[in-house]
Design a protein around this motif. Structure first.
Motif, PDB file in Angstrom:
ATOM      1  N   VAL A  17      18.626 110.390 -18.187  1.00 52.89           N
ATOM      2  CA  VAL A  17      19.907 110.720 -17.562  1.00 52.89           C
ATOM      3  C   VAL A  17      20.708 109.430 -17.348  1.00 52.89           C
ATOM      4  O   VAL A  17      20.225 108.494 -16.711  1.00 52.89           O
ATOM      5  CB  VAL A  17      19.699 111.412 -16.196  1.00 52.89           C
ATOM      6  CG1 VAL A  17      21.040 111.769 -15.561  1.00 52.89           C
ATOM      7  CG2 VAL A  17      18.797 112.637 -16.351  1.00 52.89           C
ATOM      8  N   THR A  18      21.926 109.405 -17.863  1.00 48.98           N
ATOM      9  CA  THR A  18      22.845 108.291 -17.619  1.00 48.98           C
ATOM     10  C   THR A  18      23.836 108.730 -16.545  1.00 48.98           C
ATOM     11  O   THR A  18      24.600 109.677 -16.764  1.00 48.98           O
ATOM     12  CB  THR A  18      23.614 107.922 -18.899  1.00 48.98           C
ATOM     13  OG1 THR A  18      22.673 107.602 -19.927  1.00 48.98           O
ATOM     14  CG2 THR A  18      24.529 106.726 -18.657  1.00 48.98           C
ATOM     15  N   PRO A  19      23.811 108.077 -15.371  1.00 49.90           N
ATOM     16  CA  PRO A  19      24.682 108.546 -14.280  1.00 49.90           C
ATOM     17  C   PRO A  19      26.160 108.529 -14.653  1.00 49.90           C
ATOM     18  O   PRO A  19      26.654 107.551 -15.206  1.00 49.90           O
ATOM     19  CB  PRO A  19      24.399 107.543 -13.150  1.00 49.90           C
ATOM     20  CG  PRO A  19      23.027 107.019 -13.443  1.00 49.90           C
ATOM     21  CD  PRO A  19      22.942 106.964 -14.946  1.00 49.90           C
ATOM     22  N   GLY A  78      31.275 107.524 -14.507  1.00 53.26           N
ATOM     23  CA  GLY A  78      30.465 106.413 -14.998  1.00 53.26           C
ATOM     24  C   GLY A  78      30.857 105.047 -14.463  1.00 53.26           C
ATOM     25  O   GLY A  78      30.252 104.043 -14.833  1.00 53.26           O
ATOM     26  N   GLU A  79      31.859 105.004 -13.581  1.00 56.13           N
ATOM     27  CA  GLU A  79      32.344 103.715 -13.061  1.00 56.13           C
ATOM     28  C   GLU A  79      32.037 103.601 -11.571  1.00 56.13           C
ATOM     29  O   GLU A  79      32.397 104.493 -10.794  1.00 56.13           O
ATOM     30  CB  GLU A  79      33.861 103.595 -13.252  1.00 56.13           C
ATOM     31  CG  GLU A  79      34.341 103.663 -14.694  1.00 56.13           C
ATOM     32  CD  GLU A  79      33.937 102.441 -15.498  1.00 56.13           C
ATOM     33  OE1 GLU A  79      33.737 101.358 -14.895  1.00 56.13           O
ATOM     34  OE2 GLU A  79      33.815 102.573 -16.742  1.00 56.13           O
ATOM     35  N   ASP A 119      15.655 102.224 -15.366  1.00 55.74           N
ATOM     36  CA  ASP A 119      15.641 101.027 -16.220  1.00 55.74           C
ATOM     37  C   ASP A 119      16.824 100.094 -15.929  1.00 55.74           C
ATOM     38  O   ASP A 119      17.083  99.173 -16.700  1.00 55.74           O
ATOM     39  CB  ASP A 119      15.605 101.429 -17.701  1.00 55.74           C
ATOM     40  CG  ASP A 119      16.898 102.090 -18.169  1.00 55.74           C
ATOM     41  OD1 ASP A 119      17.883 102.112 -17.394  1.00 55.74           O
ATOM     42  OD2 ASP A 119      16.932 102.594 -19.303  1.00 55.74           O
ATOM     43  N   GLY A 120      17.502 100.339 -14.828  1.00 52.81           N
ATOM     44  CA  GLY A 120      18.652  99.512 -14.478  1.00 52.81           C
ATOM     45  C   GLY A 120      19.971 100.207 -14.765  1.00 52.81           C
ATOM     46  O   GLY A 120      21.012  99.841 -14.217  1.00 52.81           O
ATOM     47  N   ALA A 121      19.920 101.224 -15.640  1.00 47.97           N
ATOM     48  CA  ALA A 121      21.154 101.936 -16.003  1.00 47.97           C
ATOM     49  C   ALA A 121      20.937 103.424 -16.189  1.00 47.97           C
ATOM     50  O   ALA A 121      21.885 104.205 -16.118  1.00 47.97           O
ATOM     51  CB  ALA A 121      21.735 101.353 -17.291  1.00 47.97           C
ATOM     52  N   GLU A 176      15.307 101.621  -7.690  1.00 50.44           N
ATOM     53  CA  GLU A 176      14.213 100.721  -8.078  1.00 50.44           C
ATOM     54  C   GLU A 176      12.909 101.084  -7.378  1.00 50.44           C
ATOM     55  O   GLU A 176      11.837 101.002  -7.970  1.00 50.44           O
ATOM     56  CB  GLU A 176      14.556  99.264  -7.704  1.00 50.44           C
ATOM     57  CG  GLU A 176      15.654  98.625  -8.518  1.00 50.44           C
ATOM     58  CD  GLU A 176      15.218  98.307  -9.948  1.00 50.44           C
ATOM     59  OE1 GLU A 176      14.009  98.342 -10.237  1.00 50.44           O
ATOM     60  OE2 GLU A 176      16.115  98.051 -10.782  1.00 50.44           O
ATOM     61  N   SER A 177      12.995 101.469  -6.105  1.00 50.96           N
ATOM     62  CA  SER A 177      11.774 101.567  -5.301  1.00 50.96           C
ATOM     63  C   SER A 177      11.230 102.990  -5.174  1.00 50.96           C
ATOM     64  O   SER A 177      10.014 103.172  -5.049  1.00 50.96           O
ATOM     65  CB  SER A 177      12.011 100.983  -3.908  1.00 50.96           C
ATOM     66  OG  SER A 177      13.007 101.732  -3.238  1.00 50.96           O
TER      67      SER A 177
END
Lengths: 154, 154
Positions: free
Chosen positions: A125-127, A148-149, A49-51, A23-24
């Motif tokens: 990018v989706t972690p 992803g978990e 974006d939170g995800a 976030e920061s």
């Protein structure tokens, strides 16, 4: 363990710290590779974006070409003694296709990719895996996300 | 330019700052690539001997295998708003072949590569290009070394 090293954080604490950092923090390090096996490395601003995290690059830049080919990114947030390393698949989104994303990215990154010259793209990018460690005593348990978990509840 | 951004440094100032950073920083980011074009990125401790930087890795680690193959490294000192990016050829030196190097590396890195388990190697990078910048206003003139030559006198 050296006396001035803090105790290793729990998995739950690392998850909280990783999300706060996403976030920061403003910039991260982006590694990429050419098809020939040449490595590249640059710092870039990003939006979380939170995800998912999004960076903007010129489509013709080394990073833009490499990640459009690889469709997989390895990025790192620093400093080197408070590391978060994220890997995941990359979506390529032409700048101009998503004004909401462009506006959110501009607000975070400090420049508007729609106003750049040449063809720019967003790389989102989706972690899938996240590692987080500070000192050597945190190398065990550094994986906080696999496949992803998250490895711990919120 | 935003009002809180410092004026761009001269080439001479950047050279001084780069050398000071190489002396004082402990870790840097090492990017590498596999022959298949997969990118890797890790933070590692390093030794600067005034002309070359040395890292120690397990020969079987991803970075060890990639850089033994590439024989070329791209490394970065941070943070992302005080960047030094160095590229250059890599010498591979088996740990045990150079006790003076091993002792100097141990004093700087905080661990002795001779005491690790498994086969370890030193990777020694001689800078050919060095870039240094802090904010966007320093992107012009960010090259302080090209082809192994500083672009400004000491």
């Amino acid at each position: 363990m050296e006396p001035d090293v803090a105790p290793a954080r729990s998995a739950a604490d690392r998850r909280v710290d990783v999300l706060a950092k996403l976030e920061s923090d403003v910039d991260l390090w982006v590694a990429s590779a050419s098809a020939n096996g040449d490595a590249h490395l640059v710092p870039l601003s990003f939006l979380w974006d939170g995800a998912r995290l999004t960076i903007a690059v010129s489509a013709s830049s080394v990073t833009g070409r490499n990640l459009t080919r690889q469709r997989w990114a390895r990025v790192a947030l620093g400093p080197t003694r408070d590391v978060v390393i994220i890997e995941g698949p990359v979506e390529v989104i032409p700048v101009g296709d998503d004004d909401e994303l462009a506006a959110a990215h501009a607000a975070k990154a400090g420049f508007d990719a729609r106003e750049t010259s040449g063809r720019w793209i967003f790389l989102r990018v989706t972690p899938r895996t996240i590692q987080a460690w500070r000192e050597v005593n945190e190398l065990d348990g550094r994986h906080v996300m696999i496949d992803g978990e998250w490895l711990t509840g919120p």
